[in-house]
Design an enzyme around this catalytic site. Structure first.
Site, mmCIF file in Angstrom:
data_model
loop_
_atom_site.group_PDB
_atom_site.id
_atom_site.type_symbol
_atom_site.label_atom_id
_atom_site.label_comp_id
_atom_site.label_asym_id
_atom_site.label_seq_id
_atom_site.Cartn_x
_atom_site.Cartn_y
_atom_site.Cartn_z
ATOM 1 N N CYS A 69 -6.681 1.095 2.576
ATOM 2 C CA CYS A 69 -7.761 2.433 2.010
ATOM 3 C C CYS A 69 -7.291 2.838 1.334
ATOM 4 O O CYS A 69 -8.127 3.940 0.974
ATOM 5 C CB CYS A 69 -8.089 2.731 3.614
ATOM 6 N N GLU A 89 1.016 -1.026 0.161
ATOM 7 C CA GLU A 89 0.154 0.227 -0.240
ATOM 8 C C GLU A 89 0.567 1.386 0.492
ATOM 9 O O GLU A 89 2.626 1.074 0.690
ATOM 10 C CB GLU A 89 -1.070 -0.385 0.890
ATOM 11 N N ASN A 132 -12.624 -3.498 0.330
ATOM 12 C CA ASN A 132 -11.455 -3.304 0.939
ATOM 13 C C ASN A 132 -11.375 -3.599 1.991
ATOM 14 O O ASN A 132 -11.431 -4.694 3.157
ATOM 15 C CB ASN A 132 -10.152 -1.895 1.328
ATOM 16 N N GLU A 133 -11.635 -2.564 3.269
ATOM 17 C CA GLU A 133 -12.452 -2.768 4.724
ATOM 18 C C GLU A 133 -14.097 -2.857 4.820
ATOM 19 O O GLU A 133 -14.464 -2.402 5.787
ATOM 20 C CB GLU A 133 -11.182 -3.019 5.616
#
Length: 665
Positions: A251, A52, A382-383
Site C-alpha cells: 500500500c 515495505e 499493488n492491491e
C-alpha cells in the site's frame, strides 16, 4: 545455506528420547519419494522477500540514519528536535533558539534552521532519534552537517552523544567558518552502549548559524558503504538466500491520495535532493498512531536495486497504476492523464537496464553503477481491484510489451484470495494474457492448513502465480494482538508444501510484512523484529529461511498410497531434487500433537547411507521468539541414516522437518 547447528550426540539423544518417550507413536506411515521423474523446475525466484516501509522498516530501521528529520522537512519542521534551555517564549533572559527557514521552492530540501545563539553556555539543540538512538560502545559513528555563518561569531559546533540519563558518552568539536554553505564531518566513538541515546549540539560563540542535513550514521554498515544500511538487518535477509526482492512495498506504493503515492524518480540522485514524504501508515491505525513517521527516501530505488544485487536476488519493483489506496480515497487519475504514470514505468526500465547513453541510464551511472541492474520483472499496481484497475493495467501492459517485450509484468488480483473482487480480477487478467498474477492472503492458521491444496486445480497453461503477501493471523487481520507464534509459523510451513508442490504454477512467494520496530510498529505479525540495538527472526522467519535455503531445482512427488500429502492425518509434504548438490530434499510438516513414525522409500535413484534433517519445532503452539530468547524456536540439525532405499524417521509433534540426502549419479 542455513546456519546449521549440529548438536552433540548427547543432546540429540535427549531430544529423540523426549519425542518418542513422551507420546504414543501412531502406526508407521509409508511414504514414497519418486526420484525418477521431475514434474517442473523450481524457479530461482520461488522464495523471496517483500519489503515495505511499514513499522519503521526503512527510516529508523534498515536505513541506518540515526537522526530523525535531519533536514527539517517534516510538516512540523522541528519535529524530533528539542531546545531544552531555550527561553524564547518566557520573559527570562534567552539562551538562544532555532527557527526553520524556507529557502527553496519545489519538493526537495526546502528548509534549514537558523540557530540564534545568545548565550553559548546555555543553548542546546537535541535530536531524539527514532524512539531513541542505539549506540554501541567502541564503535565509530560518522556525524555530518551543512552550515554557514550568518551573523556574529559562532565558530564551532560541539556534537555530544548522550545516554538515556542525559550524560555524555562521546563528543567532538567541529570548527565552522564562512558565509557560504559548507559540509562538515566528525567521527565519534562512544564509551558506553545504550538503547535509547540521543544527540546534543552546543555552540561556541554567539550569533546566527544556518544548519541543514544534520546526520549520524554508524560507520559499520552493510558492506561498509558510507551512510548505508543497517548491517544486522541486511544479514538476516542475506541468510535467507532470497530469489527476489519486491519493493518498495504494498500500500505504500499507492498512497492515501495520488499526490502522496510513491514516486520512484524522487528517490534517486543525491540524497539531499530527495524530498521527504509523510508515510501513509503514520495514522492509519488508531491503535498505533505515529504522526512522526516520514520517508526521507535515503533508501530509494537505487538502494533497492543495489540491495537486490547484494543479495543475489531479482529486483521486483512495484509501481502505481494511477489508483490511490482503495481502502482510503480510491482516487483515480483520469484515463487521458495516465500517460505520465506509464512513462514512469518505461523510464524505470531504462534506469535499471538502459545504457549510460540514455537519460535514465546516465542517472544510474552518476550514482556509481554504470552496469545495468538487469531487471526482469516489473509490477503494475499493488492491491487494486475492479474495472478501474483492469482498464489502467491494459494501458501499462500494452506500452511495456511494445517497448520492452522481454520484461515480465506482474499484475494483481486484489486484496483478498476469494470473493467478487478476486474472481473478476482473475477472469479479466486471464483474458488479457497476464503473465504473473499477484495473490494476497492474511488468514487464520486453520485457513492456511486447509488451503494447502489451493493451487492443485489451477490451470497449468494459465498465468503463473506470485503469492506476494501472506501471513497467518493469530487473531485477525491487522489486529494489534496478533502474535508471531509457532501456531502461525507451523500453519505457513504446511501451506508452503502446497506452494512447492505446485511449482508449475507458483513461481514467486513472499511473507509480509518483513520488518517491525519494537516501539514503532503499526501492523502485526511481522517476520523480523528489531529495536535500536538488536534484531531477531521469528519462527515465521525460520520457516521461510528453511524453505528458501533448501529450495532445490526440480519438483518431484512424495506420496502415501499414491496420494500427495496435503493434511491427511495432519501430515503435509513436498519434495525436490537439488541437481547442483546432487541431493533429494524433503519438507515434511507434522501439525498434530503426537509424533509420527514414517518410512521413506526412495525410488528411481540410489541414495547414500547418510543425510541430515533440520527440525524446527516447539511443544507449545503459543511459543514465540523474543529479544530475550531470540532462538527459542530455531532449526536443529541432526544426522540421519538410510538403509538401502529406506529411511525410518520420527517426526516430532508440531514440527517442520527438512531432510537432505545425497543421491548417486
Amino acid at each position: 545455506m542455513i546456519n546449521q547447528r549440529i548438536r552433540t550426540a548427547g543432546v540429540a539423544a535427549f531430544i529423540t528420547a523426549t519425542l518418542i518417550g513422551s507420546n504414543p507413536i501412531n502406526a508407521q506411515q509409508e511414504l514414497t519419494v519418486h526420484m525418477n521423474e521431475t514434474i517442473a523446475p523450481i524457479q530461482p525466484t520461488m522464495y523471496g522477500i517483500f519489503f515495505e516501509d511499514i513499522n519503521f522498516a526503512a527510516d529508523g530501521g534498515l536505513y541506518a540514519e540515526m537522526i530523525k528529520n535531519r533536514s527539517f522537512e517534516f510538516t512540523l519542521p522541528m519535529m524530533g528536535w528539542t531546545q531544552p534551555n531555550s527561553d524564547r517564549h518566557s520573559f527570562n533572559e534567552e539562551s538562544g533558539y532555532a527557527l526553520p527557514v524556507k529557502y527553496a521552492e519545489g519538493d526537495a530540501n526546502q528548509n534549514f534552521i537558523r540557530v540564534q545563539v545568545k548565550n553559548a553556555e546555555g543553548y542546546e539543540l537535541h535530536n531524539e532519534g527514532f524512539r531513541g538512538m542505539g549506540i554501541k560502545e567502541g564503535e565509530a559513528y560518522r556525524f555530518t552537517f551543512d552550515a554557514k555563518q550568518m551573523q556574529g561569531n559562532v565558530s564551532s559546533v560541539t556534537v555530544t552523544l548522550l545516554n538515556d540519563a542525559g550524560k555524555s558518552i562521546g563528543e567532538a568539536i567541529i570548527p565552522v567558518s564562512g558565509s557560504e554553505w559548507a559540509s562538515y564531518k566528525a567521527e565519534l566513538i562512544p564509551n558506553e552502549t545504550v538503547m535509547k541515546g540521543s544527540l546534543k549540539l552546543t555552540f561556541e560563540g554567539t550569533g546566527e548559524l544556518g544548519l541543514d542535513m544534520v546526520s549520524l550514521f554508524p560507520k559499520d554498515t552493510w558492506k561498509g558503504r558510507e551512510n548505508g544500511l543497517r548491517k544486522d538487518l541486511v544479514q538476516l535477509l542475506a541468510d535467507m538466500d532470497p530469489g527476489f526482492l519486491r519493493f518498495p512495498g504494498g500500500c505504500i506504493v499507492e498512497g492515501r491520495t495520488l499526490a502522496r503515492r510513491y514516486q520512484w524518480k524522487k528517490t534517486v540522485g543525491p540524497v539531499e535532493e530527495r524530498p521527504n514524504l509523510i508515510n501513509r501508515w503514520n495514522t492509519e491505525f488508531e491503535h498505533r498512531l505515529t504522526p512522526d513517521y516520514y520517508q526521507s527516501f535515503g533508501l530509494g530505488f537505487f538502494e533497492y536495486f543495489q540491495l537486490s544485487e547484494d543479495l543475489g536476488a531479482e529486483p521486483l519493483p512495484i509501481l502505481s497504476c494511477g489508483i490511490a489506496c482503495q481502502f482510503n480515497t480510491g482516487e483515480l487519475v483520469p484515463m487521458d492523464e495516465l500517460q505520465p504514470y506509464v512513462q514512469d514505468a518505461l523510464d524505470l526500465i531504462e534506469f535499471a537496464n538502459g545504457s549510460t547513453d540514455t537519460p535514465w541510464g546516465k542517472v544510474r551511472e552518476d550514482m556509481g553503477h554504470p552496469e545495468p541492474f538487469n531487471m526482469k520483472y516489473i509490477g503494475v499496481g499493488n492491491e487494486q481491484w475492479g474495472p478501474e484497475y483492469i482498464e489502467r493495467y491494459k494501458v501499462f501492459n500494452e506500452a511495456i510489451q511494445f517497448k520492452y517485450p522481454d520484461i515480465i509484468i506482474v499484475s494483481g488480483s486484489g486484496p483478498f484470495p476469494e470473493g467478487d473482487y478476486f474472481e473478476y480480477g482473475m477472469k479479466e487478467l486471464k483474458k488479457i494474457g497476464a503473465e504473473i498474477i499477484d495473490e494476497h492472503y492474511y488468514k487464520s492458521p486453520q485457513w492456511f492448513k486447509e488451503n494447502a491444496t489451493r493451487y492443485d486445480s489451477y490451470d497449468r497453461n494459465g498465468p503463473k502465480i506470485f503469492a506476494g503477501e501472506y501471513a497467518a493471523q493469530s487473531v485477525a487481520i491487522a489486529s494489534p494482538e496478533n502474535k508471531n507464534n509457532w501456531d502461525t509459523a507451523l500453519a505457513e510451513a504446511a501451506f508452503m508444501t502446497g506452494l512447492e508442490r505446485n511449482a508449475e504454477v507458483v513461481q514467486l512467494t513472499s511473507y509480509a510484512p518483513l520488518m517491525a520496530h519494537a516501539e514503532g510498529w503499526q501492523w502485526t505479525p511481522d517476520m523480523i523484529w528489531f529495536n535500536n540495538l538488536e534484531s531477531y527472526g521469528t519462527p515465521n522467519y525460520y520457516v521461510q529461511k528453511l524453505y528458501a535455503t533448501n529450495r532445490g531445482t526440480d519438483l518431484i512427488s512424495i506420496t502415501q498410497d499414491g496420494m500427495s500429502l496435503t493434511g491427511q492425518d495432519d501430515l503435509f509434504a513436498s519434495a525436490t531434487l537439488d541437481s547442483e548438490a546432487n541431493e533429494v530434499v524433503l519438507k515434511m510438516v507434522n501439525t498434530s500433537d503426537k509424533p509420527k513414525e514414517i518410512v521413506l522409500n526412495f525410488e528411481g535413484k540410489k541414495v547414500k547411507s547418510q543425510g541430515t534433517v533440520q527440525v524446527l519445532r516447539d511443544d507449545s503452539l503459543t511459543s514465540e521468539n523474543s529479544f530475550d530468547s531470540q532462538e527459542e524456536i530455531s532449526p536443529v540439525t541432526k544426522a540421519i541414516s538410510v538403509k538401502g532405499s529406506t529411511s525410518k524417521q520420527t517426526l516430532a509433534p508440531y514440527s517442520l522437518n527438512v531432510v537432505r540426502i545425497a543421491f548417486k549419479k
